[in-house]
Scaffold this active site. Sequence first.
Site, PDB file in Angstrom:
ATOM      1  CG  ASP A 270      -1.870  -1.558   1.190  1.00 37.94           C
ATOM      2  OD1 ASP A 270      -2.368  -1.849  -0.006  1.00 37.94           O
ATOM      3  OD2 ASP A 270      -1.709  -1.593   2.429  1.00 37.94           O
TER       4      ASP A 270
ATOM      5  CG  HIS B  97      -1.724  -1.964  -7.833  1.00 41.87           C
ATOM      6  ND1 HIS B  97      -1.221  -2.004  -9.068  1.00 41.87           N
ATOM      7  CD2 HIS B  97      -1.165  -2.017  -6.367  1.00 41.87           C
ATOM      8  CE1 HIS B  97      -0.032  -3.012  -8.058  1.00 41.87           C
ATOM      9  NE2 HIS B  97      -0.063  -2.136  -6.894  1.00 41.87           N
TER      10      HIS B  97
HETATM   11  P1  IMP Z   1      -2.552 -12.260   2.317  1.00 39.30           P
HETATM   12  O1  IMP Z   1      -1.490 -12.598   0.459  1.00 39.30           O
HETATM   13  O2  IMP Z   1      -3.812 -13.029   1.780  1.00 39.30           O
HETATM   14  O3  IMP Z   1      -2.138 -14.007   1.952  1.00 39.30           O
HETATM   15  O4  IMP Z   1      -2.080 -12.237   2.759  1.00 39.30           O
HETATM   16  C1  IMP Z   1      -0.593 -12.402   4.375  1.00 39.30           C
HETATM   17  C2  IMP Z   1      -0.145 -11.102   4.746  1.00 39.30           C
HETATM   18  O5  IMP Z   1      -0.164 -10.225   3.695  1.00 39.30           O
HETATM   19  C3  IMP Z   1      -0.789  -9.775   5.478  1.00 39.30           C
HETATM   20  O6  IMP Z   1      -0.963  -9.662   6.696  1.00 39.30           O
HETATM   21  C4  IMP Z   1      -1.724  -9.333   4.309  1.00 39.30           C
HETATM   22  O7  IMP Z   1      -2.921  -8.114   4.611  1.00 39.30           O
HETATM   23  C5  IMP Z   1      -0.486  -9.020   3.705  1.00 39.30           C
HETATM   24  N1  IMP Z   1      -0.643  -8.611   2.281  1.00 39.30           N
HETATM   25  C6  IMP Z   1      -1.004  -9.292   1.723  1.00 39.30           C
HETATM   26  N2  IMP Z   1      -1.072  -8.291  -0.443  1.00 39.30           N
HETATM   27  C7  IMP Z   1      -1.387  -6.819   0.565  1.00 39.30           C
HETATM   28  C8  IMP Z   1      -1.067  -5.940  -0.102  1.00 39.30           C
HETATM   29  O8  IMP Z   1      -1.090  -5.768  -1.150  1.00 39.30           O
HETATM   30  N3  IMP Z   1      -0.994  -4.874   0.415  1.00 39.30           N
HETATM   31  C9  IMP Z   1      -1.059  -5.175   2.266  1.00 39.30           C
HETATM   32  N4  IMP Z   1      -0.763  -6.174   2.200  1.00 39.30           N
HETATM   33  C10 IMP Z   1      -0.474  -6.832   1.962  1.00 39.30           C
END
Ligand code: IMP
Length: 433
Positions: free
Chosen positions: A19, A47
Amino acid sequence: MPDTSPPLTTAVVGLQWGDEGKGKIVDRFASEHDAVVRYNGGANAGHTIVVDGERFALHLIPSGILSPGTKAIIANGTVIDPDKLIEEIQALEARGIDTDGLVISDRAHIVTPYHKLEDARRERLLADDEDPMGAIGTTRRGIGPAYADKAYRDTAVRVCDLLDEDALRLQLARAHAYAPSEVRNDPDTPPPEEVARHLAEVGRYLRPRITDTCYLIDDLLRAHKRVLFEGANATLLDIDHGTYPFVTSSNASALGISAGAGISPRRIERIVGVAKAYCTRVGKGPFPTEIEGELGDTIRTAGNEFGTTTGRPRRIGWLDLVALRYACMLNDVDSICLTMLDVLRGIDPIRVCVAYDLDGHRTDRFIPDARTLMRVRPVLVSLPGFHDEIRGIETREALPPNARHYLSYIEEHAGVPIELVSVGPAREQTIVA
Ligand code: IMP
């Protein structure tokens, strides 16, 4: 004679926990490129780009789709939720955006309903676990289980399988049979034949866009076309180099580009890192500079820090220069694009973390192990804040002196120049530093 031609390949990666505003930066660079490639992750990323006052939230499709004539390539290293992808294609088309340039790797992996149910099941199990670290706080988009199946091989579904209904049926029957009984018996779990039928339909819809994107990228580069690589998620969420296990399941740093897009590391010429002027984190995991209470709420509101994908309020923290230096080193970035500087207006003093205190010892090294990182205390330095509105400012020189001092302080500690400063959400609210 020095070579002054612009680099053929540029990568844009997040230097924090996601982010950072990569969408806006990619969107800015996209117009100078012939193709934008997404090489990792899935619908967990989000995005947001504002073009002519219109807000676009993309999860899977590279932000380059908004630049007319730019190809948008979803490469092999991604995991695709086909319903989300089609939703995004149709939403863009409904707003008059041409999506003909969107192509998808035949080797990207598919997120099935079983992956999403399994993601949620494991998060529930972890939340009840006696380990105080608890759940990861995933987006529940099935990302981890889809990558796990990719590694297992026998239960994975790839984009090329969507074009072969018989193969799909076999693969899904096995994926269902091998799924944990809780997932199999969940009333929300669709039977494998139904999933196979639906995915075959998806395959017919996506067929004209499916191709071997490694050859496509090679063809583009051989024709001297410029290619931009867009990282999803971010460096501190990288599965190998982030705050494991509080990470996503792919190589979200620049280190993932080669495998995720099928391009030799030798061909990546420029790497640009995007960092916020402060830090945020969604989900669980260590966050040494976290700001709790009212000040955190003020920054969250000013920066509209709520997840694009899940709507969750983001955790807020001071800029962590230890983490930033680590991310710059790992990605070997050429420059930093600093975003959301305007959000810090009126925060005085602005604090930054210059080192960690680990059990009474000072260190300026990042610690990617979550259990250890949870124990550190940040060594914070206070810098004077700025109070004047900066959203309309167009040059670095015109910024208030304390804002300029903040930028120089970051450059000195990160050891990397700042190339762009974003001072508002709109395309034009960007200063070339
Ligand atoms: P997952 O990618 O859904 O397995 O989540 C794993 C961790 O990565 C969690 O803490 C999510 O909130 C974080 N996360 C995954 N993608 C993003 C992103 O694009 N921005 C911020 N956090 C992310």
